[in-house]
Design an enzyme around this catalytic site. Structure first.
Site, mmCIF file in Angstrom:
data_model
loop_
_atom_site.group_PDB
_atom_site.id
_atom_site.type_symbol
_atom_site.label_atom_id
_atom_site.label_comp_id
_atom_site.label_asym_id
_atom_site.label_seq_id
_atom_site.Cartn_x
_atom_site.Cartn_y
_atom_site.Cartn_z
ATOM 1 C CG ASN A 9 -116.551 45.985 -73.261
ATOM 2 O OD1 ASN A 9 -117.768 46.010 -73.252
ATOM 3 N ND2 ASN A 9 -115.819 46.951 -73.791
ATOM 4 C CD GLN A 75 -105.754 38.121 -66.963
ATOM 5 O OE1 GLN A 75 -104.914 37.425 -66.429
ATOM 6 N NE2 GLN A 75 -107.044 37.886 -66.849
ATOM 7 C CG PHE A 77 -104.867 34.966 -74.496
ATOM 8 C CD1 PHE A 77 -105.426 36.127 -73.978
ATOM 9 C CD2 PHE A 77 -105.717 33.926 -74.848
ATOM 10 C CE1 PHE A 77 -106.802 36.248 -73.817
ATOM 11 C CE2 PHE A 77 -107.094 34.033 -74.688
ATOM 12 C CZ PHE A 77 -107.642 35.195 -74.179
ATOM 13 C CG HIS A 91 -108.615 44.140 -82.386
ATOM 14 N ND1 HIS A 91 -108.181 44.715 -81.213
ATOM 15 C CD2 HIS A 91 -108.082 44.891 -83.386
ATOM 16 C CE1 HIS A 91 -107.429 45.756 -81.486
ATOM 17 N NE2 HIS A 91 -107.344 45.889 -82.796
ATOM 18 N N GLY A 100 -103.663 46.773 -80.960
ATOM 19 C CA GLY A 100 -103.460 47.213 -79.578
ATOM 20 C C GLY A 100 -104.597 48.087 -79.075
ATOM 21 C CD1 TRP A 101 -103.172 48.805 -75.206
ATOM 22 C CD2 TRP A 101 -104.994 49.466 -74.079
ATOM 23 N NE1 TRP A 101 -103.246 48.077 -74.054
ATOM 24 C CE2 TRP A 101 -104.348 48.463 -73.346
ATOM 25 C CE3 TRP A 101 -106.165 50.034 -73.581
ATOM 26 C CZ2 TRP A 101 -104.832 48.006 -72.120
ATOM 27 C CZ3 TRP A 101 -106.657 49.584 -72.361
ATOM 28 C CH2 TRP A 101 -105.987 48.584 -71.646
ATOM 29 C CG PHE A 102 -107.939 53.219 -76.236
ATOM 30 C CD1 PHE A 102 -108.507 52.085 -75.663
ATOM 31 C CD2 PHE A 102 -107.473 54.217 -75.391
ATOM 32 C CE1 PHE A 102 -108.619 51.946 -74.277
ATOM 33 C CE2 PHE A 102 -107.575 54.082 -74.007
ATOM 34 C CZ PHE A 102 -108.144 52.949 -73.456
ATOM 35 C CD GLN A 104 -112.080 54.194 -80.398
ATOM 36 O OE1 GLN A 104 -111.651 53.061 -80.531
ATOM 37 N NE2 GLN A 104 -112.360 54.682 -79.211
ATOM 38 C CG ASP A 126 -105.031 43.272 -80.960
ATOM 39 O OD1 ASP A 126 -105.755 42.451 -80.375
ATOM 40 O OD2 ASP A 126 -104.773 44.397 -80.483
HETATM 41 O O1 0FX Z 1 -112.800 47.137 -73.952
HETATM 42 P P1 0FX Z 1 -112.182 48.256 -74.716
HETATM 43 O O2 0FX Z 1 -113.077 48.869 -75.732
HETATM 44 O O3 0FX Z 1 -110.895 47.733 -75.550
HETATM 45 C C1 0FX Z 1 -109.531 47.827 -75.157
HETATM 46 C C2 0FX Z 1 -108.638 47.978 -76.390
HETATM 47 O O4 0FX Z 1 -108.979 49.141 -77.128
HETATM 48 C C3 0FX Z 1 -108.749 46.767 -77.276
HETATM 49 O O5 0FX Z 1 -107.926 46.891 -78.410
HETATM 50 C C4 0FX Z 1 -108.352 45.542 -76.479
HETATM 51 N N1 0FX Z 1 -108.456 44.368 -77.314
HETATM 52 C C5 0FX Z 1 -109.225 45.446 -75.247
HETATM 53 C C6 0FX Z 1 -108.791 44.330 -74.385
HETATM 54 O O6 0FX Z 1 -109.163 46.664 -74.469
HETATM 55 O O7 0FX Z 1 -111.535 49.308 -73.721
HETATM 56 P P2 0FX Z 1 -112.158 50.298 -72.644
HETATM 57 O O8 0FX Z 1 -113.528 49.860 -72.277
HETATM 58 O O9 0FX Z 1 -111.119 50.467 -71.590
HETATM 59 O O10 0FX Z 1 -112.254 51.691 -73.436
HETATM 60 C C7 0FX Z 1 -113.240 51.941 -74.388
HETATM 61 C C8 0FX Z 1 -112.983 53.273 -75.037
HETATM 62 O O11 0FX Z 1 -113.051 54.289 -74.053
HETATM 63 C C9 0FX Z 1 -111.611 53.427 -75.672
HETATM 64 O O12 0FX Z 1 -111.609 52.961 -77.025
HETATM 65 C C10 0FX Z 1 -111.363 54.920 -75.593
HETATM 66 C C11 0FX Z 1 -112.166 55.344 -74.347
HETATM 67 N N2 0FX Z 1 -111.290 55.627 -73.210
HETATM 68 C C12 0FX Z 1 -110.986 54.658 -72.301
HETATM 69 C C13 0FX Z 1 -110.163 54.944 -71.233
HETATM 70 C C14 0FX Z 1 -109.785 53.862 -70.214
HETATM 71 C C15 0FX Z 1 -110.788 56.905 -73.095
HETATM 72 O O13 0FX Z 1 -111.065 57.776 -73.946
HETATM 73 N N3 0FX Z 1 -109.952 57.191 -72.023
HETATM 74 C C16 0FX Z 1 -109.616 56.250 -71.100
HETATM 75 O O14 0FX Z 1 -108.862 56.573 -70.137
#
Ligand code: 0FX
Length: 245
Positions: A9, A75, A77, A91, A100-102, A104, A126
């Protein structure tokens, strides 16, 4: 003390770099890595961040570092790594809800609590003893994008206020009383395709669309009668009133 920062990030990477550039942290050595398969990570020429493959290189980490931070590292761990070195995960969710993912996105849809969790890592996603946790509410006019900005601010605030304690292992932990639920990237991908025949209440429909609305991403879509893929997002606007400011 050697500390490894793993991040995918860019925003958190830059904020963390700024934080440790102050004198308070001159006694610590920080090295930065991002995931080898993260093709979107934008490395500037003068940045001291390198790619790493955790599966292949975790033995070197065990041999060379006292502490590992995951600032949204994508990745998994290896269990030997989390068993042998103290690993701390930042997290963007309130463990154990919507691990896990996203988080919010899923909290808006399934109405489960949301926040930020800083915890020691174990081999599950997590999961592991919680060091610091703060909940935030979700306003009815917020999209996923809006909530995410507040989550990110809170993550940075919690890191800033607690970094010395985290580095020095100067904290107590607790474990949530239940396992919670996990969402993966494939669960998010599945959410994106709208079933036009599905019957839902307006409330759930609005929650769905605001959960899927994030500036810069085209998430939810349907196919029209001619087979064209149509993307949808929502705009919510709160009427200005006395409780503003
Ligand atoms: O870096 P990050 O905010 O976090 C994600 C996971 O949510 C988190 O639980 C995990 N620990 C981490 C390793 O990866 O993810 P991001 O920068 O890919 O996405 C940020 C936000 O952007 C996401 O919360 C929702 C939005 N998003 C992202 C993608 C890739 C979308 O709305 N659509 C998408 O296709």
């Amino acid at each position: 003390m050697n500390i490894l920062i793993l991040t995918d990030n860019e925003y958190l990477y830059k904020e963390f770099q700024t934080l440790i550039s102050s004198n308070n942290y001159s006694a610590y050595n920080f090295d930065f890595y991002y995931s080898y398969n993260n093709i979107n990570f934008n490395v500037q020429n003068n940045c001291e961040i390198k790619p790493i493959n955790l599966k292949r290189e975790y033995i070197e980490i065990i041999n060379n570092y006292n502490l590992v931070f995951s600032l949204h590292c994508k990745q998994i761990f290896p269990s030997e790594l989390v068993d042998r070195v103290r690993c701390i995960n930042i997290h963007p969710g309130l463990n154990p809800y919507n691990r896990g993912w996203f988080p919010q996105v899923f909290s808006i849809i399934n109405k489960l609590p949301l926040g930020v969790t800083i915890h020691e890592m174990d081999k599950e996603l997590d999961h592991g003893p919680i060091i610091i946790q703060k909940e935030i509410g979700i306003y009815s006019w917020e999209t996923s994008y809006d909530v995410y900005q507040r989550i990110r601010d809170l993550e940075i605030k919690l890191i800033k206020n607690n970094l010395i304690k985290l580095l020095n292992n100067d904290y107590r932990t607790f474990r949530p009383g239940f396992e919670g639920n996990i969402n993966l990237k494939k669960d998010f991908n599945k959410l994106c395709k709208i079933d036009l025949e599905k019957k839902v209440s307006f409330k759930d429909a609005i929650d769905y669309f605001r959960a899927m609305t994030f500036k810069g991403y085209r998430n939810s879509y349907f196919f029209d009668e001619d087979g064209r893929k149509i993307f949808i997002e929502i705009r919510l606007e709160r009427e200005e009133g006395e409780d503003d400011q």
